[in-house]
Design an enzyme around this catalytic site. Structure first.
Site, PDB file in Angstrom:
ATOM      1  N   MET A 269       0.833  -1.198   0.000  1.00 32.48           N
ATOM      2  CA  MET A 269       0.000   0.000   0.000  1.00 32.48           C
ATOM      3  C   MET A 269       0.873   1.255   0.000  1.00 32.48           C
ATOM      4  SD  MET A 269      -2.976   1.316  -0.009  1.00 32.48           S
ATOM      5  CE  MET A 269      -3.105   3.103  -0.119  1.00 32.48           C
ATOM      6  N   GLU A 270       0.490   2.190  -0.870  1.00 34.43           N
ATOM      7  CA  GLU A 270       1.336   3.345  -1.180  1.00 34.43           C
ATOM      8  C   GLU A 270       1.146   4.539  -0.256  1.00 34.43           C
ATOM      9  OE1 GLU A 270      -1.274   2.240  -3.136  1.00 34.43           O
ATOM     10  OE2 GLU A 270      -2.356   3.923  -4.015  1.00 34.43           O
ATOM     11  N   GLU A 304       4.661   0.802  -5.822  1.00 35.94           N
ATOM     12  CA  GLU A 304       4.206   1.648  -4.708  1.00 35.94           C
ATOM     13  C   GLU A 304       4.956   2.972  -4.711  1.00 35.94           C
ATOM     14  OE1 GLU A 304       1.567   0.513  -3.570  1.00 35.94           O
ATOM     15  OE2 GLU A 304       1.847  -1.560  -4.209  1.00 35.94           O
ATOM     16  N   HIS A 307       3.527   5.351  -7.241  1.00 36.90           N
ATOM     17  CA  HIS A 307       2.258   5.954  -6.830  1.00 36.90           C
ATOM     18  C   HIS A 307       2.456   7.331  -6.190  1.00 36.90           C
ATOM     19  CE1 HIS A 307      -1.089   3.341  -7.634  1.00 36.90           C
ATOM     20  NE2 HIS A 307      -0.681   2.331  -6.900  1.00 36.90           N
ATOM     21  N   GLU A 326      -4.229   3.212 -10.867  1.00 41.10           N
ATOM     22  CA  GLU A 326      -3.730   1.840 -10.911  1.00 41.10           C
ATOM     23  C   GLU A 326      -3.285   1.406 -12.311  1.00 41.10           C
ATOM     24  OE1 GLU A 326      -2.727   0.600  -8.410  1.00 41.10           O
ATOM     25  OE2 GLU A 326      -3.906   1.438  -6.771  1.00 41.10           O
TER      26      GLU A 326
HETATM   27  N1  B3K Z   1      -3.482   0.696  -3.754  1.00 39.04           N
HETATM   28  C1  B3K Z   1      -3.254  -0.559  -3.125  1.00 39.04           C
HETATM   29  C2  B3K Z   1      -4.428  -1.483  -3.185  1.00 39.04           C
HETATM   30  C3  B3K Z   1      -5.467  -1.221  -2.167  1.00 39.04           C
HETATM   31  C4  B3K Z   1      -6.522  -2.307  -2.185  1.00 39.04           C
HETATM   32  C5  B3K Z   1      -7.652  -1.992  -1.293  1.00 39.04           C
HETATM   33  N2  B3K Z   1      -8.584  -3.086  -1.200  1.00 39.04           N
HETATM   34  C6  B3K Z   1      -2.061  -1.252  -3.661  1.00 39.04           C
HETATM   35  C7  B3K Z   1      -1.642  -0.860  -5.023  1.00 39.04           C
HETATM   36  O1  B3K Z   1      -2.303  -1.055  -6.006  1.00 39.04           O
HETATM   37  O2  B3K Z   1      -0.586  -0.296  -5.137  1.00 39.04           O
HETATM   38 ZN    ZN Z   2      -1.291   0.369  -7.198  1.00 38.37          ZN
END
Ligand code: B3K
Ligand code: ZN
Length: 874
Positions: A269-270, A304, A307, A326
């Protein structure tokens, strides 16, 4: 379904928020059995909201409200309303401050969303809607605010206390407690908030940005893992450099932190400045991690990190725009990995993921556009469509505009939108405006679901020396979308002459045709002899191409195509044809035969492909049963398995000398982690896998496999051998699996491999083994990695055993989903996936799967997560 309502949220209902947040400051008091959270938030009426009224709604779930104050006065209970979704009150004016105290229980949190504990350490997961499980707030991505976070905890169990941004204060408190204050100056949505506290160690490094700023980099882990972080750190530095070089993007805070935890719902998670990772994507040593693990770490660390600009500095207006961050960030991490390793191999892997997972999703009940129009549970929309097809959509723009044009578009996107929450349309508009290029029709890729199909017909006129390609596109109906309009799609092609050389049809060898109509013909002049077309080079659009080339042509492309991706693609197509031919023979009750032409082509490929080992390794791999199943109208799991095995066994038996030589030539004594060395290892292990597939393999091959298990010093070689052994009827099987367990029982990530290997064994008794492992001490239903490794691997990666005709696999999976409904519904919902294609199986299997889906949907208190997918499947 009983007791619960699951409303649908629609994209068309988006409204700007009536209030915005100027700043939020949080205090967390971490106590032994609960945590108290004090949030002070400054609200202001949103000038863009028009005459929206003065009702303020704050999201909040599973919270114990202690008190609430408005502009310093405690609010009496009749001045606000609380229900299970949140808190509402009448705003006292255009700008005001709320102080809210809530109590939460991280120890009891098995959802792994909000604040929870993993091996005793505190961590958070807020995307998409976890912040509302910490405090009452406007928990939506278009509310951006600077955060200040003070954490108070015991010095003994929480020596380390982290949050987003830079640390601005710390000090001692009474009773063996201390505090730390973090400030993040970059306005951000609540989903990017993070807190970590516990007994952690770190490794540290530094990075000097292109403008000369010095950034401190830290990776925090439990003490036992401190030696396993170097590869993640190296990957981070590479990613930081790459983003500067390719996109001119520099890191913005003084410190960048990564924390690894064992209990995590997804990969990583970023969160701004404080990425939280599943330990799977951080920890690696050659003896514990495979080459794929190393590549996975490099890719996810980069993803990450990327992001920080594509997601954090510019974020999503609402969750329907998820692919804005994404799809784009997946595209960026794919390109990064291609630059760090082998570009064609990276492309093959990415396309394989797309065609196995996303095409399957796009042809089933969960099919949705890259930018969905509605959802029940947003966590269900972190899908292969949003991520991987989303990345393909970005890649098509890159192909149409060229690298330079794409960069111009990115520059304009940041110039326009830095610090904002925006939409996919805003992104496309930046690309179009920066290049003065019309992308109107192109935006259908965001709104139409389903995988387009292209039909190709060729015509050659030797007298006129004209070669023409007629292309027809169509797209099958998907839920809610019976009719589709034509897509704007880039079709990259090359024409090969009789010697296998590219005919120059443009300045380059590859030409990008732009198909925009339902049917178009492209004519090439001055072509003297009928060329062989290399179609859809580098997989330039996420489409299915109806097979139109003969085995001879495919074999020719496999040997000569200058597009290395397509060379491999030809090998896959050929293999697919051969497996389906064997399947037909089996279904007709006959004996399949492997034709010599295929054998010769594979043999030539082995001899000719030695200069790119990794690529040859890819080309030699037969398509998986799950992928092949996706190509069938009525799936026949047993004959499919038998047909694929037949082809593998025959190839191995008839090319035994070639595979033996491949094994020996690529068996290196020294371990290195270069792309070349990884390529050799993969080729060697593929050769071993073929050799062991021979009917009753010669003893010396068996000995080699056992010796590799025993003597190999790296996990790639160890698990490759172990997997083969676990799949076999060898007497030593149990002993070796036991030996591996004893060696690695204290390493959870290696134990995941041990579970996967057993769960994916094609032996008859695998389901019984899986059931036994459910009560093994290393297994836990509360740990997502374990659930994925045992339950997920069996049901999603062991096609023939999961779909056993007795239906016991189906009952097993339904039981696990019902169990997960109370423990972790987000993971439970992910597990439903193997059921979603139930309509593609024979009548009896359909019946059994539908019964299980109905049993699930009738479960008391079914979560919205599981409800949505099961309901759509039925
Ligand atoms: N943004 C997070 C994914 C979150 C998922 C929430 N159920 C990781 C990623 O795609 O980088
Ligand atoms: Zn992502």
């Amino acid at each position: 379904m009983k007791n619960v309502e699951h409303p649908t949220i629609y994209r068309k209902d988006y409204r700007v928020p009536p209030f915005i947040v100027e700043s939020i400051s949080l205090i967390f008091q971490l106590q032994d059995d609960h945590t108290d959270v004090f949030a002070t938030t400054r609200f202001r009426k949103n000038p863009d909201a028009g005459e929206e009224g003065d009702q303020l709604f704050l999201n909040g779930e599973d919270l114990e409200l202690l008190w609430i104050r408005c502009n310093s006065d405690e609010l009496a209970a009749n001045m606000y309303q609380v229900n299970e979704k949140g808190l509402s009150l009448t705003a006292p004016g255009d700008s005001f401050t709320l102080e809210i105290a809530t109590r939460i229980r991280p120890d009891a949190n098995t959802l792994l969303e909000g604040l929870y504990r993993s091996n005793g350490n505190y961590c958070t997961q807020c995307e998409a809607e976890g912040f509302r499980k910490i405090t009452y707030y406007i928990d939506r991505p278009d509310i951006l605010a600077p955060f200040t976070t003070r954490i108070e905890g015991n010095k003994s169990n929480c020596p380390v206390m982290l949050s987003n941004g830079n640390k601005v204060d710390e000090g001692e408190l009474e009773d063996g407690r201390h505090y730390a204050v973090w400030h993040d100056p970059f306005p951000k949505p609540s989903y990017l908030f993070a807190l970590v506290a516990g007994d952690l160690r770190y490794i540290e490094d530094f990075f000097t940005t292109k403008s000369g700023r010095n950034i401190c980099l830290r990776i925090y882990v439990e003490e036992r893992n401190i030696t396993k972080c170097d590869h993640a750190m190296l990957s981070l530095k590479k990613a930081m450099r790459w983003d500067e070089e390719v996109y001119g993007l520099e890191y913005d805070l003084d410190i960048f932190m990564i924390v690894a935890v064992d209990d995590f719902n997804m990969g990583a998670m970023e969160n701004k400045g404080l990425n939280v990772f599943n330990s799977k994507y951080v920890l690696a040593l050659p003896e514990t991690a495979t080459d794929n693990d190393y590549l996975g770490i490099e890719g996810v660390v980069a993803h990450e990190y990327f992001h920080n600009w594509t997601g954090n500095r510019v974020t999503c207006r609402d969750w329907f725009q998820l692919s804005l961050k994404e799809g784009l960030t997946v595209f960026r991490d794919q390109e990064f990995s291609a630059d760090m390793n082998s570009r064609p191999v990276q492309r093959i892997d990415d396309v394989r993921i797309l065609r196995t997972g996303q095409f399957r999703e796009d042809s089933g009940p969960m099919a949705h556009p890259v930018r969905p129009d509605s959802y029940v549970e947003i966590n269900n929309f972190y899908t292969s469509t949003v991520y991987n097809k989303g990345a393909e959509v970005i890649r098509m723009m890159h192909t149409l505009l060229g690298a330079e044009g794409f960069r111009k578009g990115m520059d304009l996107y940041f110039a326009r939108h830095d610090g904002q929450a925006v939409t996919c349309d805003d992104f496309v508009a930046s690309m179009a405006d920066a290049n003065d290029y019309d992308l109107d029709q192109f935006t259908r890729w965001y709104s139409q679901s389903g995988t387009p199909v292209i039909e190709v017909s060729e015509h050659f006129d030797s007298e006129k020396e004209e070669y023409s390609l007629n292309l027809k596109q169509s797209c099958p109906p998907t839920p809610g979308q019976p009719e589709k309009k034509p897509f704007h799609l880039p079709v990259a092609i090359g024409l090969l002459d009789q010697d296998g050389k590219d005919i120059r049809i443009t300045d380059d060898d590859t030409l990008v045709l732009e198909l925009k109509e339902a049917e178009e013909t492209f004519v090439f002049y001055g072509i003297e002899q009928k060329p062989v077309v290399s179609f859809l080079r580098n997989f330039s659009a996420p489409v299915r191409v109806k097979p139109f080339q003969s085995q001879e042509e495919l074999a020719f492309l496999m040997a000569h195509d200058s597009d290395l991706y397509n060379r491999c693609e030809a090998a896959f197509q050929l293999a697919e044809q051969v497996i389906f031919a064997a399947l037909e023979a089996l279904q007709a009750g006959g004996q399949p035969v492997l034709d010599d032409q295929y054998l010769t082509a594979v043999s030539a490929n082995i001899s000719g492909g030695q200069n790119d080992k990794a690529l040859l390794g890819q080309a030699l791999q037969l398509p998986s049963e799950t992928y092949l199943a996706g190509q069938m109208t009525v799936i026949d799991p047993d004959n499919l398995h038998a047909a694929r095995n037949f082809v593998k066994r025959e190839l191995a038996g008839r090319l035994i000398d070639k595979f033996t030589a491949l094994y020996l030539e690529n068996d290196e004594a020294e371990y290195q982690l270069t792309p070349e060395a990884m390529g050799k290892r993969s080729l060697k292990n593929i050769a071993l896998d073929y050799l062991m597939a021979i009917d009753a393999p010669p003893q010396e091959i068996i000995d080699r496999c056992l010796a590799q298990y025993e003597t190999a010093k790296n996990m790639t070689d160890v698990v490759s051998a172990l997997q083969i052994i676990a799949n076999s009827e060898l007497d030593v099987r149990e002993e070796i699996l036991g030996d591996f367990y004893e060696l690695w029982r204290n390493d959870p990530l290696v134990m995941d491999k041990w579970l996967i290997i057993q769960a994916t064994s094609k032996r008859q008794d695998t389901l019984d083994e899986v059931k036994r492992l459910m009560s093994h001490p290393v297994f836990s239903m509360k740990n997502p990695n374990k659930v994925r490794s045992l339950v997920g691997a069996f049901c999603a990666m062991n096609h023939v055993r999961f779909h056993d005709h007795k239906g016991l696999g189906y009952a097993f999976l339904a039981d696990r989903i019902i169990e997960l409904n109370t423990i972790n519904p987000q993971i439970g919902a992910r597990m439903v996936s193997p059921f979603t294609t139930w309509k593609k199986y024979d009548g009896e299997r359909q019946h059994m799967m539908r019964d299980q889906l109905e049993r699930i949907v009738n479960t008391e208190n079914l979560s919205g997560d599981i409800f949505e997918i099961v309901k759509k499947s039925l």
